[in-house]
Write an enzyme that holds these catalytic residues in place. Structure first.
Site, PDB file in Angstrom:
ATOM      1  N   ASN A  15       1.511   2.441   1.389  1.00 13.67           N
ATOM      2  CA  ASN A  15       1.236   3.869   1.442  1.00 13.67           C
ATOM      3  C   ASN A  15      -0.211   4.140   1.063  1.00 13.67           C
ATOM      4  O   ASN A  15      -0.875   3.305   0.445  1.00 13.67           O
ATOM      5  CB  ASN A  15       2.178   4.621   0.496  1.00 13.67           C
ATOM      6  N   CYS A  16      -0.669   5.316   1.428  1.00 15.26           N
ATOM      7  CA  CYS A  16      -2.031   5.764   1.153  1.00 15.26           C
ATOM      8  C   CYS A  16      -2.352   5.552  -0.329  1.00 15.26           C
ATOM      9  O   CYS A  16      -1.501   5.836  -1.169  1.00 15.26           O
ATOM     10  CB  CYS A  16      -2.126   7.245   1.517  1.00 15.26           C
ATOM     11  N   PRO A  17      -3.489   5.017  -0.653  1.00 16.29           N
ATOM     12  CA  PRO A  17      -4.651   4.704   0.170  1.00 16.29           C
ATOM     13  C   PRO A  17      -4.747   3.223   0.568  1.00 16.29           C
ATOM     14  O   PRO A  17      -5.784   2.792   1.069  1.00 16.29           O
ATOM     15  CB  PRO A  17      -5.812   5.077  -0.747  1.00 16.29           C
ATOM     16  N   ASP A  42       2.698   4.038   7.404  1.00 21.40           N
ATOM     17  CA  ASP A  42       2.472   5.296   6.700  1.00 21.40           C
ATOM     18  C   ASP A  42       2.052   6.381   7.697  1.00 21.40           C
ATOM     19  O   ASP A  42       1.041   6.242   8.384  1.00 21.40           O
ATOM     20  CB  ASP A  42       1.391   5.091   5.637  1.00 21.40           C
ATOM     21  N   ASP A  48      -5.815   9.483   8.037  1.00 24.99           N
ATOM     22  CA  ASP A  48      -6.707   8.692   7.189  1.00 24.99           C
ATOM     23  C   ASP A  48      -7.669   7.834   8.005  1.00 24.99           C
ATOM     24  O   ASP A  48      -8.854   7.741   7.671  1.00 24.99           O
ATOM     25  CB  ASP A  48      -5.894   7.793   6.252  1.00 24.99           C
TER      26      ASP A  48
END
Length: 78
Positions: A15-17, A42, A48
């Site tokens: 998941n981010c980041p 994600d 992103d």
């Protein structure tokens, strides 16, 4: 359309980041003009990767979603 790539990064399940951080690290180890293929799951990674390309000057050549709901990105090192 088939894009030739020089290196592949599996960011599925991250998941981010993390997908962006791993992409940044992978691109740093590549030569200018080389292409990195990234696979991510994600949903936020679409936004992103677009922002990352704009901020860093690397080219986002392609982004697609496959039948497994994975996102495939091709980033060209500046």
């Amino acid at each position: 359309m088939t894009i030739e790539f020089h290196r592949e990064l599996d960011a599925r399940g991250l998941n981010c980041p993390l997908p962006i951080l791993k992409t940044k690290k992978a691109l740093a180890d590549m030569c200018s003009g080389q292409v990195l293929r990234v696979t991510a799951t994600d949903t936020g990674s679409v936004r992103d990767f677009q922002a990352f390309a704009k901020q860093t000057g690397n080219d986002l050549l392609s982004q697609v979603q496959n039948e497994d709901h994975e996102f495939i990105f091709f980033m060209k090192r500046k």
